[in-house]
Scaffold this motif. Structure first.
Motif, PDB file in Angstrom:
ATOM      1  N   TYR A 280       0.792  -1.234   0.000  1.00  0.00           N
ATOM      2  CA  TYR A 280       0.000   0.000   0.000  1.00  0.00           C
ATOM      3  C   TYR A 280       0.825   1.285   0.000  1.00  0.00           C
ATOM      4  CZ  TYR A 280      -3.751  -3.280   0.841  1.00  0.00           C
ATOM      5  OH  TYR A 280      -4.640  -4.319   0.714  1.00  0.00           O
ATOM      6  N   HIS A 469      -7.122  -2.726  -2.400  1.00  0.00           N
ATOM      7  CA  HIS A 469      -6.560  -1.377  -2.533  1.00  0.00           C
ATOM      8  C   HIS A 469      -7.653  -0.317  -2.391  1.00  0.00           C
ATOM      9  CE1 HIS A 469      -2.769   0.596  -4.427  1.00  0.00           C
ATOM     10  NE2 HIS A 469      -3.326   1.384  -3.537  1.00  0.00           N
ATOM     11  N   PHE A 472      -8.682  -0.104   1.252  1.00  0.00           N
ATOM     12  CA  PHE A 472      -7.676   0.631   2.011  1.00  0.00           C
ATOM     13  C   PHE A 472      -7.794   2.132   1.765  1.00  0.00           C
ATOM     14  CE2 PHE A 472      -3.420   2.388   2.696  1.00  0.00           C
ATOM     15  CZ  PHE A 472      -3.104   1.868   3.945  1.00  0.00           C
ATOM     16  N   LYS A 473      -8.099   2.488   0.534  1.00  0.00           N
ATOM     17  CA  LYS A 473      -8.141   3.899   0.148  1.00  0.00           C
ATOM     18  C   LYS A 473      -9.424   4.596   0.595  1.00  0.00           C
ATOM     19  CE  LYS A 473      -7.942   6.835  -3.984  1.00  0.00           C
ATOM     20  NZ  LYS A 473      -6.961   7.782  -3.419  1.00  0.00           N
ATOM     21  N   ARG A 546      -3.480   6.448   4.548  1.00  0.00           N
ATOM     22  CA  ARG A 546      -4.060   5.450   3.660  1.00  0.00           C
ATOM     23  C   ARG A 546      -4.212   5.916   2.217  1.00  0.00           C
ATOM     24  NH1 ARG A 546      -8.671   7.031   6.631  1.00  0.00           N
ATOM     25  NH2 ARG A 546     -10.301   7.994   5.371  1.00  0.00           N
ATOM     26  N   SER A 548      -3.608   6.410  -1.344  1.00  0.00           N
ATOM     27  CA  SER A 548      -2.763   5.559  -2.188  1.00  0.00           C
ATOM     28  C   SER A 548      -1.520   6.291  -2.651  1.00  0.00           C
ATOM     29  CB  SER A 548      -3.561   5.104  -3.407  1.00  0.00           C
ATOM     30  OG  SER A 548      -2.733   4.538  -4.367  1.00  0.00           O
TER      31      SER A 548
END
Length: 551
Positions: A280, A469, A472-473, A546, A548
């Motif tokens: 990440y 992803h 997470f974002k 977080r 990206s």
């Protein structure tokens, strides 16, 4: 005299039977022995015959049952709903209703209603920093070669960093293997930002571009001469510490090959942290890739704003390339020509794999089980049924679509604002990417990452990593994960009404909304809940940063 006669007569009558009785007993014993002996052999023969019969029946079941199962299953599945591709027929029946339906349009900004509930953020459990180690640079070197496509290689790179941290070894910048399917001869720096990768990990793991000269002299400057260790798939941290580390300490340098899926999903927290950090933060795409990808995102956003979608768009990962269709062994509406063409593609790409003994090709079962790649037509019907209007901008992330002109036409009819990287970018902009499948896939990855809605139509590493992803974002996967088993049944019903189909699609998008905020309970990590697909809670400590690294 009479008495004497009687006496002797009596005596003879009592003594004379003795030899007669003995003779009779001997004959009886022989007969009995003969009888018992014959009975014994008869029983033994019966046992052997029974054993032979059982062996015959067992052999018959072993060799005949697969054929019977194949014949029976084909017969059984053939008559189950969803067993045959009829989506094109359903589409023609419902086309008028689809074109004139604007009754339940949804706004892209209001698609996702659920919020992720996370426990209080905890401090990261990190490895020992490099500055606090006894040596400034680890005097042990690890070499791995990442094989497969873009995201399989991404997983191997993350695992390589974790193993290097576990063994306190210096990692040689990962090498990317050439594969005959992806046919992409590229190196790490062509896909990822090397300098950013090295500097992000510097605090915990040393990464070098070259090996020390004095060490390479021992192996005639040929990496292939360096000792290679084969590690079992999904090996635990204990295996590396007990089996690999002693060899590494003795040799100072080792190669691990192959390396795909060679590390378990469950790891000590401080090593799992390295995976999170690598995936990440450290793995940022190279400048040429991010520059063009951001241009594509801006163009999608501009097109969305002009169409009244508020700068938001939907991305679809479509796996209807000819090699994927061939590999799936599924049957569509192309008839005999399609069948022969798919056989040729399978033979060209995989040799005799699909013709080997006992290899069963069962397209009927594959379709019912939801294993067939969705067609562009099916994707369009699903999205229209979920309430996306025909003015919704769609970005199609895909390779070369099988029979593109024929198969894209229905989707284009339902969503005129359909875009691909080839339509958004000029030929000059794409010139340096052509022939490099991983670089092209990286463009798709970034454009999909920034979409408001991501639609996955087939399993694989691309959606697996992208779902994680996005989670997470955004704190929500914001992704549609269709129930394909349910979908094939609906699209097998040529008499279904548009209203009934829409109701089912509303249920499906609601289920995706729920799944988007799912946080697995980490008692023991599995492949299904790995940090690549579900970053929380194991990567939660990185949440403060977080955003990206693609931004």
């Amino acid at each position: 005299m009479d008495a004497t006669f009687k006496y002797y007569n009596s005596s003879s009558s009592t003594t004379s039977p003795t030899p007669h009785f003995t003779q009779t007993k001997t004959k009886t014993s022989r007969r009995r022995e003969n009888f018992l002996t014959g009975k014994f052999f008869r029983r033994r023969i019966c046992r052997y015959l029974l054993l032979l019969l059982l062996l015959f029946v067992s052999g018959t079941i072993t060799f005949v049952s697969p054929l019977f199962e194949l014949l029976y299953s084909n017969y059984y599945y053939y008559y189950l709903p969803g067993s045959i591709y009829r989506s094109h027929e359903v589409f023609q029946n419902l086309l008028t209703d689809i074109q004139f339906d604007n009754s339940s349009e949804i706004q892209l900004s209001n698609v996702w209603r659920y919020k992720m509930k996370l426990k209080e953020n905890k401090r990261c459990v990190t490895p020992t920093t490099r500055q606090s180690r006894e040596t400034y640079l680890a005097d042990k070197y690890l070499i791995i070669a990442a094989n497969g496509g873009l995201n399989q290689q991404r997983g191997s790179i993350c695992n390589a960093v974790a193993v290097a941290g576990l063994l306190n070894a210096t990692l040689l910048i990962p090498r990317l293997n050439f594969h005959n399917v992806w046919r992409d001869s590229r190196q790490f720096g062509d896909i990822y930002d090397e300098e950013h990768f090295i500097s992000t990990l510097r605090k915990y793991v040393d990464v070098v571009r070259e090996l020390p000269k004095e060490l390479m002299e021992r192996y005639d400057f040929n990496i292939s001469n360096i000792p290679t260790i084969r590690v079992p798939a999904w090996a635990y941290a204990s295996y590396y510490l007990e089996q690999v580390d002693p060899v590494l300490k003795r040799e100072r340098i080792i190669r691990i090959a192959p390396f795909a899926n060679r590390l378990a999903t469950s790891l000590p927290p401080h090593i799992q942290y390295l995976r999170c950090l690598t995936n990440y933060h450290a793995l940022r795409f190279s400048i040429p890739i991010t520059t063009l990808a951001k241009s594509l995102v801006r163009r999608m956003t501009r097109d969305s704003s002009s169409s009244g979608s508020g700068g938001k768009y939907v991305s679809v990962h479509l796996r209807f390339e000819e090699d994927m269709v061939a590999f799936s062994c599924c049957v569509y509406d192309g008839g005999k020509y399609e069948q022969l063409e798919m056989e040729q593609i399978r033979e060209k790409g995989w040799g005799d794999k699909f013709k080997r003994k006992y290899y069963i090709i069962d397209p009927v079962r594959n379709r019912i089980m939801g294993r067939c790649p969705m067609t562009p037509l099916e994707v369009g019907m699903m999205l229209r049924g979920m309430g996306f209007s025909n003015t919704t901008p769609i970005y199609l992330a895909s390779g070369k679509i099988y029979e593109a002109e024929k198969n894209i036409a229905p989707l284009k009819k339902m969503f005129p604002l359909l875009h691909t990287k080839d339509l958004l970018a000029s030929s000059d902009e794409l010139a340096s990417f052509q022939g490099y499948s991983s670089r092209l896939a990286a463009l798709d990855y970034i454009v999909c990452l920034f979409s408001e809605v991501f639609v996955t139509t087939q399993g694989g590493n691309f959606p697996h990593f992208l779902l994680g992803h996005r989670t997470f974002k955004y704190g929500h996967a914001k992704s549609i994960m269709p129930d394909k088993r349910k979908l094939v049944v609906l699209l097998d019903n040529t008499t279904i009404s548009w209203h009934a189909f829409k109701n089912e699609m509303q249920v499906m998008i609601d289920e995706s909304d729920h799944k988007g905020v799912f946080v697995p309970k980490i008692k023991k990590s599995t492949r299904q809940n790995s940090i690549y697909a579900h970053p929380f809670p194991e990567c939660q400590c990185l949440q403060d940063s977080r955003n990206s690294t693609e931004e």
